[in-house]
Design an enzyme around this catalytic site. Structure first.
Site, short mmCIF file in Angstrom:
data_model
loop_
_atom_site.label_atom_id
_atom_site.label_comp_id
_atom_site.label_asym_id
_atom_site.label_seq_id
_atom_site.Cartn_x
_atom_site.Cartn_y
_atom_site.Cartn_z
N HIS A 170 0.84 -1.20 0.00
CA HIS A 170 0.00 0.00 0.00
C HIS A 170 0.88 1.25 0.00
O HIS A 170 0.68 2.17 -0.81
CB HIS A 170 -0.91 -0.02 1.24
N GLU A 171 1.85 1.30 0.90
CA GLU A 171 2.71 2.48 1.00
C GLU A 171 3.68 2.56 -0.17
O GLU A 171 3.96 3.64 -0.68
CB GLU A 171 3.44 2.50 2.34
N HIS A 228 2.07 4.24 -3.11
CA HIS A 228 2.08 5.71 -3.03
C HIS A 228 3.40 6.27 -3.56
O HIS A 228 3.41 7.24 -4.33
CB HIS A 228 1.88 6.18 -1.59
#
Length: 180
Positions: free
Chosen positions: A82-83, A86
């Protein structure tokens, strides 16, 4: 500035799992995007109920050590990609006009990193939840503000509005004193 927060030691097997997952997903992205990316810094400084954060300009991922320890492999498999997504969206598309969990991020998660795109985690957060303060408006339900937001209200730095009725949220210190 010295921190009075206790440092939490993440077991080495979880650190290794997080780094292995980061490297595997980064290699997958490099292959599919036909681009080279440096390895992001990975640390365990994230606090509160947030599982992780991506610091775009620093090319850094911060993970919540407590939630990582409590949730193990599930945490790593969900939060690290998820990170990373980004960071990759930032490098590939830039920042202009890009929503944090918009179409580019969803595409990066699902098509490139091959992980279901979920905006928020569903981990139990009682162990990391800070004290909250109950605020009221015209609605029948109350609102819980974090200590940080409450302190801003008390100092006169900020006001918060109910998203439903639009009224300024109010804290009644007399009611709060009676319930403590």
């Amino acid at each position: 500035m010295l921190s009075n927060m206790k440092t939490i030691r993440v077991p080495i097997h979880l650190q290794q799992k997080a780094m292995r997952t980061l490297r595997e997903k980064l290699a997958l992205a490099q292959h599919k995007l036909e681009q080279t990316f440096s390895e992001p810094t990975l640390n365990y400084k994230q606090r509160g109920t947030t599982a992780g954060s991506a610091y775009l300009k620093e090319w850094e991922i911060r993970l919540n050590a407590v939630l990582l320890i409590e949730n193990g492999d599930c945490f790593v498999d969900e939060v690290v990609p998820h990170e990373l997504a980004h960071l990759l969206v930032y490098r590939v598309f830039g920042r202009q006009g890009i929503a944090p969990h918009g179409n580019e991020w969803k595409w990066m998660m699902e098509s490139i990193l091959e992980v279901p795109a979920s905006r928020t985690h569903r981990f139990e957060v009682n162990s990391v939840k800070s004290r909250t303060f109950t605020y009221h408006c015209a609605c029948p339900s109350s609102h819980e503000l974090t200590i940080r937001r409450h302190n801003k209200v008390v100092r006169g730095e900020n006001q918060y509005l109910c998203q439903r009725c639009g009224e300024i949220l109010k804290w009644n210190s007399l009611i709060a004193a009676e319930t403590e």
